[in-house]
Design a protein around this motif. Structure first.
Motif, short mmCIF file in Angstrom:
data_model
loop_
_atom_site.label_atom_id
_atom_site.label_comp_id
_atom_site.label_asym_id
_atom_site.label_seq_id
_atom_site.Cartn_x
_atom_site.Cartn_y
_atom_site.Cartn_z
N UNK A 252 -14.38 -24.59 -7.46
CA UNK A 252 -14.99 -23.56 -6.43
C UNK A 252 -15.83 -22.52 -6.16
N UNK A 253 -15.96 -22.64 -8.16
CA UNK A 253 -16.99 -21.58 -8.70
C UNK A 253 -18.39 -22.54 -8.94
N UNK A 254 -18.34 -23.85 -9.07
CA UNK A 254 -19.89 -24.24 -9.59
C UNK A 254 -20.18 -24.82 -8.49
N UNK A 255 -21.92 -24.68 -8.53
CA UNK A 255 -22.91 -25.54 -7.95
C UNK A 255 -22.37 -24.57 -6.35
N UNK A 256 -22.51 -25.38 -5.09
CA UNK A 256 -21.99 -25.44 -3.64
C UNK A 256 -20.67 -24.93 -4.07
N UNK A 257 -20.12 -25.21 -4.30
CA UNK A 257 -18.63 -25.11 -4.62
C UNK A 257 -17.45 -26.65 -3.87
N UNK A 258 -18.95 -27.65 -4.19
CA UNK A 258 -18.24 -28.98 -3.53
C UNK A 258 -17.76 -30.01 -4.32
#
Length: 161
Positions: free
Chosen positions: A32-38
């Motif tokens: 959820x809070x990594x990169x674009x959340x994908x």
């Protein structure tokens, strides 16, 4: 270089880490809070592992697997990676939900910072990610300001001198 703490080993990622890292990178709550959340699929996770291992072979800058010393179980990743801004590096980390709230992120990132000679290090987090902000502030990071990341999402930049 392998980094150890009383409970953890931070080592280069290996192909054998695919299953435990895939369990994390395919978990929407972890990502959820990594990169674009994908989330990432198997192929993207395998490519990330390969690229991370290659980066560490070339220098000490890159992502590492975070492994429990007592069991050898991969529970997360942590690293200091280059950013799109020339000369700037950033601290990153992520852990399996089963290991959240146990101090592993603080322990792993503190060990990385102690072993690094990178100079000033940034970290970018979602402004709503309170747990990561508390970890970073414990490690001596201070907020620099809010901006948009490469995906156009709001991010809070913190820096440790």
């Amino acid at each position: 270089m392998i980094i150890t703490t009383s409970r953890l080993i931070l080592r280069p990622m290996m192909a054998e880490d695919l299953e435990p890292l895939l369990a994390m990178t395919s978990d929407p709550q972890v990502m959820a809070f990594v990169g674009d959340g994908q989330t990432l699929d198997r192929a993207a996770t395998a490519l990330w592992i390969e690229n991370a291992a290659a980066a560490l072979r070339a220098s000490d800058v890159g992502s590492r697997a975070v492994v429990l010393r007592d069991s050898g179980k991969v529970i997360g990743w942590a690293g200091i990676i280059p950013t799109a801004v020339q000369g700037r590096v950033e601290l990153i980390y992520g852990f399996s939900r089963a290991y959240w709230g146990r101090g592993y992120a603080s322990e792993a990132t503190a060990a990385l910072l102690e072993a690094s000679d990178a100079g000033p290090i940034d970290a970018t987090i979602d402004p709503n990610n309170g747990p990561s902000r508390r970890i970073l502030e414990k490690l001596g990071f201070a907020a620099v300001g809010e901006e948009q990341d490469e995906h156009g999402l709001p991010t809070l930049r913190l820096r440790r001198p």
